[in-house]
Every structure is written in structure tokens, then in C-alpha cells.
Design a protein around this motif. Sequence first.
Motif, PDB file in Angstrom:
ATOM      1  N   LEU A 143      -6.399  -7.598   5.345  1.00  0.00           N
ATOM      2  CA  LEU A 143      -6.410  -8.013   6.744  1.00  0.00           C
ATOM      3  C   LEU A 143      -7.810  -7.897   7.335  1.00  0.00           C
ATOM      4  O   LEU A 143      -8.562  -6.994   6.988  1.00  0.00           O
ATOM      5  N   ASP A 144      -8.127  -8.782   8.251  1.00  0.00           N
ATOM      6  CA  ASP A 144      -9.355  -8.696   9.033  1.00  0.00           C
ATOM      7  C   ASP A 144      -9.009  -7.933  10.307  1.00  0.00           C
ATOM      8  O   ASP A 144      -8.429  -8.493  11.252  1.00  0.00           O
ATOM      9  N   ARG A 197      -3.253   2.113  18.151  1.00  0.00           N
ATOM     10  CA  ARG A 197      -3.555   1.280  19.325  1.00  0.00           C
ATOM     11  C   ARG A 197      -5.060   1.175  19.543  1.00  0.00           C
ATOM     12  O   ARG A 197      -5.590   0.106  19.859  1.00  0.00           O
ATOM     13  N   GLU A 198      -5.743   2.287  19.356  1.00  0.00           N
ATOM     14  CA  GLU A 198      -7.188   2.292  19.542  1.00  0.00           C
ATOM     15  C   GLU A 198      -7.885   1.404  18.516  1.00  0.00           C
ATOM     16  O   GLU A 198      -8.862   0.706  18.840  1.00  0.00           O
ATOM     17  N   ALA A 199      -7.389   1.418  17.278  1.00  0.00           N
ATOM     18  CA  ALA A 199      -8.061   0.696  16.201  1.00  0.00           C
ATOM     19  C   ALA A 199      -7.788  -0.805  16.224  1.00  0.00           C
ATOM     20  O   ALA A 199      -8.574  -1.581  15.664  1.00  0.00           O
ATOM     21  N   LEU A 253       0.851  -1.182   0.000  1.00  0.00           N
ATOM     22  CA  LEU A 253       0.000   0.000   0.000  1.00  0.00           C
ATOM     23  C   LEU A 253       0.890   1.237   0.000  1.00  0.00           C
ATOM     24  O   LEU A 253       1.700   1.411   0.914  1.00  0.00           O
ATOM     25  N   GLN A 254       0.748   2.064  -1.034  1.00  0.00           N
ATOM     26  CA  GLN A 254       1.486   3.324  -1.064  1.00  0.00           C
ATOM     27  C   GLN A 254       0.687   4.362  -0.286  1.00  0.00           C
ATOM     28  O   GLN A 254      -0.367   4.827  -0.723  1.00  0.00           O
ATOM     29  N   ALA A 255       1.180   4.710   0.890  1.00  0.00           N
ATOM     30  CA  ALA A 255       0.474   5.649   1.763  1.00  0.00           C
ATOM     31  C   ALA A 255       1.459   6.177   2.792  1.00  0.00           C
ATOM     32  O   ALA A 255       2.509   5.575   3.049  1.00  0.00           O
ATOM     33  N   ARG A 263      -7.900   1.713   5.962  1.00  0.00           N
ATOM     34  CA  ARG A 263      -8.822   1.403   4.861  1.00  0.00           C
ATOM     35  C   ARG A 263      -8.145   0.491   3.834  1.00  0.00           C
ATOM     36  O   ARG A 263      -8.732  -0.510   3.391  1.00  0.00           O
ATOM     37  N   GLY A 264      -6.937   0.848   3.456  1.00  0.00           N
ATOM     38  CA  GLY A 264      -6.225   0.023   2.475  1.00  0.00           C
ATOM     39  C   GLY A 264      -5.896  -1.355   3.016  1.00  0.00           C
ATOM     40  O   GLY A 264      -6.048  -2.370   2.317  1.00  0.00           O
TER      41      GLY A 264
END
Length: 268
Positions: free
Chosen positions: A141-142, A172-174, A123-125, A135-136
Motif C-alpha cells: 500500500l501507498d 488515525r494519526e498515521a 501479513l502475520q502480525a 511497515r509490512g
Amino acid sequence: MAEFDPHTPNVARMYDYLLGGHDNYAVDREATERLVALVPQAVPMARANRGFLRRAVRHLADAGVRQFLDLGSGLPTQGSVHEIVPDARVVYVDRDPVVAAHARALLGEHDGEGPGPGRRAFLQADLLDVDEVLRGASEVLDLGRPVGVLLVGILHYIPDADGPYAMAARLREALAPGSHLVITHSVTPGRPAGAGRATPNTRGGGAERSPAAIRRFFGDFALVEPGLVHAADWRPDRPRLAGEPGAGSYLMAGVGWKHPIEGSSPEV
């Protein structure tokens, strides 16, 4: 593929060369040799960094993690995550368009799952844009299950003004319970001038941080034993030999763990 400029070295390919890889060109090798002449610690630091990554990823795999998000990854070569855990799902993230072109070509040769999202992706970000990264990454990944997030050899290039602590907190939150955060960071005390920037990078600038400041990136994640230590001392495969280069001592390394159940004990 991004246009190749034969006169311009690329920092990710230079790092590949430091690790003994072959995904580099003459211009990268020449620039790396000049770097090593100025900063002799560059090679042992790069290899200490990659050695820790391998050990940490193996630890996560032993703990049952089969999803990884490698932020600021550079080229996925020379002992990268998908080589260490072949059955894992891995998303590599880097903002460099040249790295993106090389990485997608490399991963395309090895994915082996046919059309649609496979086990590995690039992912280029910008890793500081956590929402875009997540999002990418969610295409492979799940994110409702544990993920191993790697911030290896990148945070010391991001000054406080750019918001690295906020980025780490958002990650960390996500992350789902049971996830891990893997970090290496150059350390301030006793560091020779320039040693913290021995590994090439694409961000420019950087930040000098104490061990206490580095610990803040883990937030309320529990540190896996032996905690935040010099990279070479984090669960080494063998005792350090007498006279062995100690450049790994310029890097602090640690693995944080998000408790899967409130009040549970950290893994060891």
C-alpha cells in the motif's frame, strides 16, 4: 504451511463455516455446530457482520478508495475485500499462523501480478503492533494516499488493558487525509449473556463497551451517515423483513472519515 492438527478446530475456519464457506474441515464444522447450539445468534451475527463489511467497502470504493488494510481479518474468503473491489490493493493482517498459511495459499492463487508484491498480501502480525503492521503494509500500500482500514468484529475481543484505544489513535494519526476507519463492535446494553462472543476469535478475553465507548475508537474522524448504528441499519441494501432475525442489533457499526482538507464537510 503450518502443521494441520485434525483434532483441533481453528476459529478462522469456524468463521468461514458460519458464513457458508468451504475453507474448513470436519473438526471446524463440529465445533461450530456446538457453538451454535449454545449461542443461536452466532450465524445471524456473523452474517450481519460480513454484510456490513461488504456495504462499507462498496461505499469506500464509490468514494475512490482503492487501498485497504483489514486488521484481524481471519481467512480472506466469503466476500472479503479483494472480492468486493477486485482492482484494489489489499493487505490482510492476522496473528494466527494457521490462518497465515491458509490465507497466503488462497491469495497466491488469485493475485495474478507475477513476481514481487502484488495487489493482495497477507501479513502475520499482531494488530496492536501498529508500527510493524504499517511497515509490512507499506510493501503493498501507498500510505501517503487514502486507505480504508477495517477493524471488523475484532475490537470487542481486546480488553482496555491491552491498549486498543492507543492502537486506534496511532492508526488515525498515521493514515493519510481521505482515509476511512471501518468498525464493528458488540454492544453492551440489552446484550444476552455470551452474545458478544458469538463470533470465534483468537485473542481470548474481551471487553464490554457502551456505544459511547465504541465511538471513542473513531477519535476526531467524522462519522459517515448514518453514524454509529446497529450493523443491519448501516445503509442496508433492502428494508428488514418482518420476523427477520435481529441478531445484528447486538453489533454496532460505523465508518469514520479523515477530512482531506481542514474544515471540509464530512462525506455522506
